[in-house]
Motif scaffolding. Sequence first.
Motif, mmCIF file in Angstrom:
data_model
loop_
_atom_site.group_PDB
_atom_site.id
_atom_site.type_symbol
_atom_site.label_atom_id
_atom_site.label_comp_id
_atom_site.label_asym_id
_atom_site.label_seq_id
_atom_site.Cartn_x
_atom_site.Cartn_y
_atom_site.Cartn_z
ATOM 1 N N LYS A 150 0.880 -1.174 0.000
ATOM 2 C CA LYS A 150 0.000 0.000 0.000
ATOM 3 C C LYS A 150 0.910 1.215 0.000
ATOM 4 N N LEU A 151 0.726 2.051 -0.993
ATOM 5 C CA LEU A 151 1.515 3.280 -1.096
ATOM 6 C C LEU A 151 0.622 4.438 -0.667
ATOM 7 N N ILE A 152 1.023 5.095 0.401
ATOM 8 C CA ILE A 152 0.207 6.169 0.960
ATOM 9 C C ILE A 152 1.019 7.458 0.935
ATOM 10 N N THR A 153 0.422 8.532 0.426
ATOM 11 C CA THR A 153 1.104 9.829 0.501
ATOM 12 C C THR A 153 0.228 10.805 1.280
ATOM 13 N N HIS A 154 0.911 11.746 1.918
ATOM 14 C CA HIS A 154 0.224 12.739 2.744
ATOM 15 C C HIS A 154 0.783 14.120 2.417
ATOM 16 N N GLY A 155 -0.102 15.073 2.284
ATOM 17 C CA GLY A 155 0.337 16.443 2.010
ATOM 18 C C GLY A 155 -0.602 17.439 2.660
ATOM 19 N N LYS A 156 -0.220 18.707 2.585
ATOM 20 C CA LYS A 156 -1.056 19.766 3.178
ATOM 21 C C LYS A 156 -2.400 19.859 2.485
ATOM 22 N N SER A 157 -2.377 19.569 1.178
ATOM 23 C CA SER A 157 -3.595 19.670 0.384
ATOM 24 C C SER A 157 -3.712 18.432 -0.496
ATOM 25 N N ARG A 158 -4.856 18.254 -1.148
ATOM 26 C CA ARG A 158 -5.029 17.133 -2.076
ATOM 27 C C ARG A 158 -4.017 17.247 -3.218
ATOM 28 N N GLN A 159 -3.820 18.465 -3.685
ATOM 29 C CA GLN A 159 -2.864 18.676 -4.773
ATOM 30 C C GLN A 159 -1.463 18.214 -4.375
ATOM 31 N N GLU A 160 -1.057 18.542 -3.152
ATOM 32 C CA GLU A 160 0.265 18.128 -2.681
ATOM 33 C C GLU A 160 0.356 16.603 -2.556
ATOM 34 N N ALA A 161 -0.692 15.987 -2.031
ATOM 35 C CA ALA A 161 -0.704 14.517 -1.911
ATOM 36 C C ALA A 161 -0.636 13.866 -3.290
ATOM 37 N N ILE A 162 -1.274 14.492 -4.273
ATOM 38 C CA ILE A 162 -1.233 13.973 -5.652
ATOM 39 C C ILE A 162 0.173 14.119 -6.240
ATOM 40 N N PHE A 163 0.790 15.282 -6.070
ATOM 41 C CA PHE A 163 2.159 15.481 -6.586
ATOM 42 C C PHE A 163 3.118 14.462 -5.964
#
Length: 450
Positions: free
Chosen positions: A388-401
């Motif tokens: 499972k590859l999980i990313t976290h960011g301040k915003s959805r855009q950041e998590a997508i990048f």
Amino acid sequence: MFSKILIANRGEIALRIIRACKELGIRTVAVYSEADVNSLHVRFADEAICIGAAQSSESYLNIPAIISAAEITDVEAIHPGYGFLAENAHFAEICQSCHIKFIGPSVDNMKLVGDKMAAKLAMKKAGMPIIPGSEAIVKDKDEALKIAKRIRYPVIIKAAAGGGGKGMRIVHNDIRLASAFYMAKAEAEAAFGIGDLYIEKYIEQPRHVEFQILADEYKHVVQLGERDCTVQRRYQKLIEESPSPAVDSKLRKKMGDTVIKAIKNIHYINAGTMEFLLDKHENFYFMEINARIQVEHPVTEMVTGIDLIKEQIRIASGEKLTLQQEKIEFNGHAIECRINAEDPENKFMPQPGRIDTYHAPGGKGVRVDSHVYVGYDVPPYYDSLIAKLITHGKSRQEAIFTMQRALDEFIVEPIKTTLSFHKRVFNDQAFIEGNINTGYVDKLLGEQES
Ligand code: MV4
């Protein structure tokens, strides 16, 4: 708190539970099948016991073998993970009679939510919006016609014992209803041994939104926000995220409050998920309760900072929840891609076999939950999830990048995986805009539903 628990599972979730136990100072017992001798859950647990042959029915579903392993190693509790015996009320009952704590909901909770009609009626009583439809099992085509007349087409026929879309039929008019009814019945009988059916209004192009809850034995309940699991193929989730791009703060509060009230009403205990369909007009409808930790729990963990497995163990040991709803912070956005050993070019056919090259991505905002390594043989006997590859960011855009670059860093060779599918989705305008529904994957791949 427990001093020793057995993990009745394999793969990444067994590792995930071992990690939580280590951090809580709990000793662990792994159980494994003959196909999993070289698995990391066997290596990382304090003790390990072989419980049978490769086939699940001989090992991870083998209740006498698991209970024996628990008695031999003198554990106080069993964590079932997801799949296998996780939602088996009979297994939970046996644990109870053997004085082993089942880390999950009560036997009564499991019996209730395992019966879809009963769960739906209980939720209706608790003030939850439900999809209009039959209030009991539909006996025959004449009764089906009457209900369709009342709720109007399109309708959906579902198996009461259901799951995985088996025994499901969408019907648009009277002419098609009778044959669809008997086809669904035959399919349900073949799949579940029970042909009971019910009927609902068919909600067109919905999103799948689910709420994570935690509840202790003292009726203290919190909700940890929602996950959007709209990206699915044949009812198998491929991508999950939190928060949902389709839920605003007003709707979140409304849904969250309703969820807490309903969970209290049925005296639900431990971790659970309430699943909803969300239509275009922001109407939400209760679908079912999942009485287990779910594959996609990490996205909620990344956003809330709460370790759901640790909370499950604390609740099962009789501790009070220390979380307070108003103090739960929701930070940024998390997305999970399921990396399966499947060929997206060939109807997602399972691709068991040896992994010769493996490189997992890392860096800021990246989490990988996986049990595989160079030289690991993906066995053909179980589900095909390898990471499972999980990313976290301040915003959805950041998590997508972050997801886009993490997908590029992820190397699994030579077996085919869903990595290529995910790369495509993360370059697709509709997904990036958050403008999708449950028909998304079929549309993207140009496939037809069944
Ligand atoms: C529905 C529905 C629309 N209307 N029920 C699919 C699996 C099963 N758990 C329930 N499912 C659905 N039930 C009504 N009344 C649409 C689906 C559905 C679906 C639900 C969630 C995520 C993906 C889906 C893909 C196709 C159909």
